[in-house]
Design a protein around this motif. Structure first.
Motif, PDB file in Angstrom:
ATOM      1  N   ASN A 206     -14.628   9.520   8.230  1.00  0.00           N
ATOM      2  CA  ASN A 206     -14.722   9.119   6.813  1.00  0.00           C
ATOM      3  C   ASN A 206     -13.129   8.593   6.472  1.00  0.00           C
ATOM      4  O   ASN A 206     -12.996   7.523   5.755  1.00  0.00           O
ATOM      5  CB  ASN A 206     -15.125  10.104   5.983  1.00  0.00           C
ATOM      6  N   PHE A 207     -12.331   9.563   6.662  1.00  0.00           N
ATOM      7  CA  PHE A 207     -10.963   9.453   6.307  1.00  0.00           C
ATOM      8  C   PHE A 207     -10.277   8.172   7.027  1.00  0.00           C
ATOM      9  O   PHE A 207      -9.715   7.340   6.237  1.00  0.00           O
ATOM     10  CB  PHE A 207     -10.011  10.711   6.600  1.00  0.00           C
TER      11      PHE A 207
ATOM     12  N   ASN B 260       0.856  -1.231   0.083  1.00  0.00           N
ATOM     13  CA  ASN B 260      -0.064  -0.037   0.042  1.00  0.00           C
ATOM     14  C   ASN B 260       0.999   1.433  -0.167  1.00  0.00           C
ATOM     15  O   ASN B 260       2.218   1.269   0.155  1.00  0.00           O
ATOM     16  CB  ASN B 260      -1.040  -0.005   1.269  1.00  0.00           C
ATOM     17  N   TYR B 261       0.063   2.146  -0.228  1.00  0.00           N
ATOM     18  CA  TYR B 261       1.027   3.682  -0.591  1.00  0.00           C
ATOM     19  C   TYR B 261       2.021   3.804   0.593  1.00  0.00           C
ATOM     20  O   TYR B 261       3.308   4.117   0.233  1.00  0.00           O
ATOM     21  CB  TYR B 261      -0.012   4.748  -0.508  1.00  0.00           C
TER      22      TYR B 261
ATOM     23  N   ALA C 212     -12.554  13.107   1.904  1.00  0.00           N
ATOM     24  CA  ALA C 212     -12.978  12.117   2.627  1.00  0.00           C
ATOM     25  C   ALA C 212     -14.390  12.872   3.235  1.00  0.00           C
ATOM     26  O   ALA C 212     -14.937  12.294   4.153  1.00  0.00           O
ATOM     27  CB  ALA C 212     -11.873  12.112   3.912  1.00  0.00           C
TER      28      ALA C 212
ATOM     29  N   ALA D  54      -4.684  -3.185   3.314  1.00  0.00           N
ATOM     30  CA  ALA D  54      -5.527  -3.735   2.489  1.00  0.00           C
ATOM     31  C   ALA D  54      -4.893  -4.769   1.352  1.00  0.00           C
ATOM     32  O   ALA D  54      -3.803  -4.322   1.100  1.00  0.00           O
ATOM     33  CB  ALA D  54      -6.446  -2.860   1.605  1.00  0.00           C
TER      34      ALA D  54
ATOM     35  N   PHE E  74     -10.265   5.331  -1.357  1.00  0.00           N
ATOM     36  CA  PHE E  74      -8.868   5.584  -1.725  1.00  0.00           C
ATOM     37  C   PHE E  74      -8.155   4.358  -1.912  1.00  0.00           C
ATOM     38  O   PHE E  74      -7.502   4.249  -2.934  1.00  0.00           O
ATOM     39  CB  PHE E  74      -8.182   6.397  -0.593  1.00  0.00           C
ATOM     40  N   ASN E  75      -8.622   3.269  -1.544  1.00  0.00           N
ATOM     41  CA  ASN E  75      -8.164   1.917  -1.662  1.00  0.00           C
ATOM     42  C   ASN E  75      -8.530   1.606  -3.202  1.00  0.00           C
ATOM     43  O   ASN E  75      -7.639   1.091  -4.061  1.00  0.00           O
ATOM     44  CB  ASN E  75      -8.481   0.783  -0.738  1.00  0.00           C
TER      45      ASN E  75
ATOM     46  N   VAL F 297      -8.072  14.388   2.293  1.00  0.00           N
ATOM     47  CA  VAL F 297      -8.574  15.019   3.615  1.00  0.00           C
ATOM     48  C   VAL F 297     -10.249  15.837   3.083  1.00  0.00           C
ATOM     49  O   VAL F 297     -11.047  15.558   3.539  1.00  0.00           O
ATOM     50  CB  VAL F 297      -7.769  15.897   4.247  1.00  0.00           C
TER      51      VAL F 297
ATOM     52  N   LEU G  25     -11.695   5.419   7.234  1.00  0.00           N
ATOM     53  CA  LEU G  25     -11.900   4.091   6.773  1.00  0.00           C
ATOM     54  C   LEU G  25     -11.323   3.694   5.631  1.00  0.00           C
ATOM     55  O   LEU G  25     -11.316   2.578   5.205  1.00  0.00           O
ATOM     56  CB  LEU G  25     -13.427   4.430   6.136  1.00  0.00           C
ATOM     57  N   TYR G  26     -10.084   4.370   5.425  1.00  0.00           N
ATOM     58  CA  TYR G  26      -8.876   3.850   4.398  1.00  0.00           C
ATOM     59  C   TYR G  26      -8.375   2.752   4.988  1.00  0.00           C
ATOM     60  O   TYR G  26      -8.182   2.569   6.431  1.00  0.00           O
ATOM     61  CB  TYR G  26      -7.885   4.998   4.120  1.00  0.00           C
ATOM     62  N   MET G  27      -8.025   1.824   4.243  1.00  0.00           N
ATOM     63  CA  MET G  27      -7.602   0.434   4.839  1.00  0.00           C
ATOM     64  C   MET G  27      -6.059   0.426   4.307  1.00  0.00           C
ATOM     65  O   MET G  27      -5.581  -0.117   3.412  1.00  0.00           O
ATOM     66  CB  MET G  27      -8.294  -0.736   4.455  1.00  0.00           C
ATOM     67  N   PRO G  28      -5.144   0.656   5.251  1.00  0.00           N
ATOM     68  CA  PRO G  28      -3.840   0.914   5.080  1.00  0.00           C
ATOM     69  C   PRO G  28      -3.103  -0.399   4.813  1.00  0.00           C
ATOM     70  O   PRO G  28      -1.829  -0.339   4.384  1.00  0.00           O
ATOM     71  CB  PRO G  28      -3.193   1.664   6.270  1.00  0.00           C
TER      72      PRO G  28
ATOM     73  N   HIS H 199      -2.402  13.821   8.503  1.00  0.00           N
ATOM     74  CA  HIS H 199      -3.468  14.360   7.757  1.00  0.00           C
ATOM     75  C   HIS H 199      -4.267  15.259   8.331  1.00  0.00           C
ATOM     76  O   HIS H 199      -5.233  14.953   8.915  1.00  0.00           O
ATOM     77  CB  HIS H 199      -4.111  13.195   7.126  1.00  0.00           C
ATOM     78  N   SER H 200      -3.683  16.529   8.445  1.00  0.00           N
ATOM     79  CA  SER H 200      -4.268  17.293   9.271  1.00  0.00           C
ATOM     80  C   SER H 200      -6.001  17.834   8.615  1.00  0.00           C
ATOM     81  O   SER H 200      -6.042  17.928   7.826  1.00  0.00           O
ATOM     82  CB  SER H 200      -3.746  18.802   9.606  1.00  0.00           C
ATOM     83  N   GLY H 201      -6.735  17.477   9.569  1.00  0.00           N
ATOM     84  CA  GLY H 201      -8.132  17.768   8.986  1.00  0.00           C
ATOM     85  C   GLY H 201      -8.893  16.423   8.890  1.00  0.00           C
ATOM     86  O   GLY H 201     -10.078  16.668   8.251  1.00  0.00           O
ATOM     87  N   ALA H 202      -8.255  15.482   9.112  1.00  0.00           N
ATOM     88  CA  ALA H 202      -8.989  14.171   8.658  1.00  0.00           C
ATOM     89  C   ALA H 202     -10.164  13.811   9.744  1.00  0.00           C
ATOM     90  O   ALA H 202      -9.905  14.144  10.716  1.00  0.00           O
ATOM     91  CB  ALA H 202      -7.709  12.946   8.996  1.00  0.00           C
ATOM     92  N   ASN H 203     -11.093  13.160   9.005  1.00  0.00           N
ATOM     93  CA  ASN H 203     -12.310  13.073   9.687  1.00  0.00           C
ATOM     94  C   ASN H 203     -12.638  11.621   9.933  1.00  0.00           C
ATOM     95  O   ASN H 203     -11.611  10.793   9.653  1.00  0.00           O
ATOM     96  CB  ASN H 203     -13.538  13.672   8.938  1.00  0.00           C
TER      97      ASN H 203
ATOM     98  N   MET I 107     -16.544  11.081   0.923  1.00  0.00           N
ATOM     99  CA  MET I 107     -16.449   9.922   0.451  1.00  0.00           C
ATOM    100  C   MET I 107     -15.877   9.068   1.597  1.00  0.00           C
ATOM    101  O   MET I 107     -14.925   9.674   2.291  1.00  0.00           O
ATOM    102  CB  MET I 107     -15.632   9.597  -0.938  1.00  0.00           C
ATOM    103  N   PRO I 108     -16.029   7.832   1.839  1.00  0.00           N
ATOM    104  CA  PRO I 108     -15.373   7.014   2.858  1.00  0.00           C
ATOM    105  C   PRO I 108     -14.251   6.625   2.426  1.00  0.00           C
ATOM    106  O   PRO I 108     -13.858   6.548   1.086  1.00  0.00           O
ATOM    107  CB  PRO I 108     -16.425   5.700   2.824  1.00  0.00           C
ATOM    108  N   GLY I 109     -12.985   6.494   3.477  1.00  0.00           N
ATOM    109  CA  GLY I 109     -11.784   6.418   3.293  1.00  0.00           C
ATOM    110  C   GLY I 109     -11.643   4.973   2.262  1.00  0.00           C
ATOM    111  O   GLY I 109     -10.560   5.185   1.689  1.00  0.00           O
ATOM    112  N   TRP I 110     -12.313   4.141   2.316  1.00  0.00           N
ATOM    113  CA  TRP I 110     -11.923   2.788   1.524  1.00  0.00           C
ATOM    114  C   TRP I 110     -11.829   3.195  -0.025  1.00  0.00           C
ATOM    115  O   TRP I 110     -11.455   2.363  -0.764  1.00  0.00           O
ATOM    116  CB  TRP I 110     -12.664   1.747   1.727  1.00  0.00           C
TER     117      TRP I 110
END
Lengths: 379, 288
Positions: A318-319, A264-265, B171, A326, B179-180, B168, A321-324, A312-316, B174-177
């Motif tokens: 939603n943010f 991943n990234y 998000a 995955a 980005f995956n 950011v 939910l990224y799967m680092p 990631h300043s300002g991450a909420n 959109m949900p973070g996934w």
């Protein structure tokens, strides 16, 4: 009256002893000759003793015969072969430790012979700044190189700070044992407390972590200080060199997580030498690492906004939910990513298959046409 | 079949026509430069496990700098998309001289229609020696495919790229996934684009025997009469019948402009071919 008696006694004793036995000055009659040698197993050994150096040494007030006991009482010449010197006659504590630890060095290997100085003297072979050189007299220079390239070595040598750890701070003064000896200061079960001699605060934090908890139950199953920081090449944790290899260190146990991270990234750019992206410890913590199920864990769902927000300043919510970690090849755990990937594979395969064949056929036809034209075919 | 490569020997004065105007050529130059830059700076990330990726990232000033350059070329990509859409809108509103639907389905539009399907079949039959070569108009079916491939590619890659550039912000909606998902789309669509451009597009446009080694029309904008008649007979005949041929006629390309076309063209597809080699090598290495 009394004083007179004592004085006469001393004078008489002195005269008597100088007349009867050899004194230190008698020894130097011969041993101050720097060409004096003898052959031991075909090797020439110097028998020269520098009187000035000896007199300045910590033992400078002693007579030769205090250590070379078989000289005591001799009047003139001595046997060519003297008995070994037993430092343990005076230094019995150190000698006992040495014997129990089975460190094969002799006292003189580390401390010298006629030139022994107190360890606080900067010319002493066991003065902090000189210890690495002294130990590498027997131990591989590779270990000294590793030490000198590490943080402890740099602080000692480059910054000249004598409080930095040198060999004996971790391995012991006389109680030097192999790492596989359970009583060794550097045995796996003892490493943490050895490091805590200086890094006490960090070890206290570690004890509260998941690694510390496991260590308390079974030291073999938990990482200790050196598992992540290495033994001799201790790096500064904020140095790129350390950050780049954090993943490798963690993945030596967390293999699966290391693999998915590298796919991943964050992992990809870290793999390419970029340290500003998150490495394991940025999200999971370092000495204070906790189980993901612990509400205080940095990666517990309730804390992710704060953890992601560090970079990631300002991450909420939603943010987060990224799967680092995955893995889009894993259809079971990441079905959606897998099907997106599969669709892309089908799209690519389909496009290349169609145009691949199209291009090949076109090439054959166009080539045949050009041959026909060149050979003067129909226009 | 006309062999226009020998026309110079006939001694006849050759006529030249303008196929691409300066604006078209400028936009295509932006596409070339930004696309090569994007592939070059994106590849190390996609193949970060393969040793050359680290070397290449090093040459680019580290992957951080490569990422910066990548974003600059990404911005140029958005720029040419906007410039093109503006031109397309201007054409439809101002320059169009036929009814909207007629233009939409006609030869001056990029929209594929029944003729293109017939052309695909006819062309393949010709490959197989089972028919005459179809007569093409201003835009052939493979050119339309190239066009929409870029359109689709810029859309998918461009949008997924933006979400990864400003995660950011995105998000918020959109949900973070996603980005995956965006990473998979961005990376594989880029592989498709690079693989397609550096092999299929290069062959169709430059490397096939009639064009080999380079078709300079995208740089000079000019096409010879012989080639025009052979490659795009329907457009040629239509323009001739409508009496518009003269308005397209232009001076022959100068030796200097031809030399420039060759230099730039060879650099671009030399770079492309090197990159496709890296990609194939890495893809094979990753399979193991």
């Amino acid at each position: 009256m009394m004083r007179k008696v004592i004085f006469i006694t001393i004078v008489l004793l002195a005269v008597a002893s100088s007349a009867l036995a050899m004194s230190t000055s008698d020894c130097f009659d011969c041993h101050s000759d720097d060409t004096l040698t003898k052959d031991v197993r075909d090797r020439e050994i110097s028998l020269f003793v520098d009187e000035e150096i000896y007199s300045r040494s910590i033992h400078g007030d002693l007579d030769c015969s205090d250590c070379h006991e078989d000289l005591a009482g001799l009047e003139d010449e001595h046997e060519e072969e003297l008995n070994p010197v037993y430092c343990s006659n005076c230094h019995d504590d150190a000698a006992e430790e040495m014997e129990a630890a089975e460190h094969p060095a002799t006292c003189s290997d580390c401390h010298g012979k006629h030139d022994i100085l107190p360890r606080s003297d900067s010319r002493s072979s066991v003065y902090d700044l000189n210890v690495p050189k002294t130990c590498s007299g027997c131990h591989s220079p590779d270990i000294r190189d590793q030490y000198e390239s590490g943080m402890h070595g740099k602080v000692l040598i480059r910054s000249g700070m004598i409080f930095s750890a040198v060999c004996n701070d971790c391995h012991g003064d006389h109680d030097i044992r192999g790492a596989d000896d359970p009583a060794s200061l550097v045995a796996r079960a003892n490493i943490n407390s050895t490091c805590a001699t200086c890094h006490r605060g960090v070890v206290d934090i570690y004890k509260e972590s998941i690694h510390g908890e496991i260590f308390a139950d079974s030291p073999e199953d938990a990482p200790v200080c050196t598992s992540c920081h290495s033994a001799h090449e201790t790096e500064r944790a904020m140095d790129d060199k350390f950050l780049i290899t954090v993943v490798k260190r963690c993945s030596s146990c967390h293999e699966e997580m290391g693999y998915t991270f590298s796919k991943n990234y964050h992992g990809q750019v870290t793999g390419l030498g970029y340290t500003r992206a998150a490495q394991c410890s940025d999200c999971h913590g370092a000495h204070d690492i906790l189980s993901i199920n612990d509400p205080a864990s940095m990666v517990h769902p309730d804390n992710l906004v704060a953890t992601c927000g560090k970079c990631h300043s300002g991450a909420n919510k939603n943010f987060t939910l990224y799967m680092p970690h995955a893995d889009y090849h894993d259809a079971q755990n990441y079905p959606m990513l897998y099907y997106v990937y599969l669709s892309m594979v089908i799209l690519l395969t389909g496009t290349f298959a169609f145009f691949g064949i199209h291009t090949l056929l076109w090439f054959i036809r166009a080539y045949l046409e050009s041959l026909r034209n060149r050979s003067g075919g129909t226009h | 079949m006309t062999d226009y490569s020998h026309t110079e020997d006939t001694g006849r004065v050759e006529r030249w026509y303008l196929r691409f105007n300066a604006y078209h050529r400028f936009l295509h130059a932006l596409v070339i430069v930004s696309f090569l830059g994007l592939v070059l700076t994106g590849m190390p990330l996609k193949y970060s496990q393969v040793p050359w990726a680290q070397t290449l990232a090093g040459y680019l000033g580290g992957i951080g700098t490569a990422g910066y350059i990548h974003r600059v070329f990404g911005a140029i990509t958005w720029l040419y998309l906007i410039l093109h859409l503006s031109f397309a809108a201007y054409y439809v509103v101002r320059l169009r001289d036929e009814p909207l639907w007629k233009w939409f389905l006609g030869p001056n539009s990029m929209v594929p229609w029944t003729k293109d399907l017939k052309d695909v079949i006819g062309h393949v039959l010709w490959f197989l020696g089972m028919g005459e070569r179809p007569k093409f108009d201003r835009f052939t079916y493979w050119e339309k495919f190239d066009y929409f491939a870029v359109f689709w590619g810029v859309g998918i890659i461009g949008f997924s790229g933006l979400t990864l550039w400003f995660p950011v912000f995105f998000a918020r909606f959109m949900p973070g996934w996603t980005f995956n998902v965006a990473i998979i789309l961005h990376s594989d669509e880029a592989l498709l684009a690079a693989g397609f451009i550096f092999t299929i597009h290069f062959f169709n446009t430059h490397l096939r025997p009639e064009k080999f080694p380079l078709d300079h029309v995208i740089f000079t904008g000019k096409i010879s009469e012989e080639e025009f008649k052979h490659e795009r007979p329907l457009e040629y005949e239509r323009m001739r019948d409508q009496g518009k041929l003269d308005s397209l006629e232009s001076t022959p390309p100068t030796p200097t402009s031809l030399a420039w076309a060759r230099v730039l063209g060879f650099i671009a597809y030399g770079a492309g071919l090197v990159m496709i080699l890296f990609i194939v090598y890495s893809a094979l290495k990753e399979l193991h």
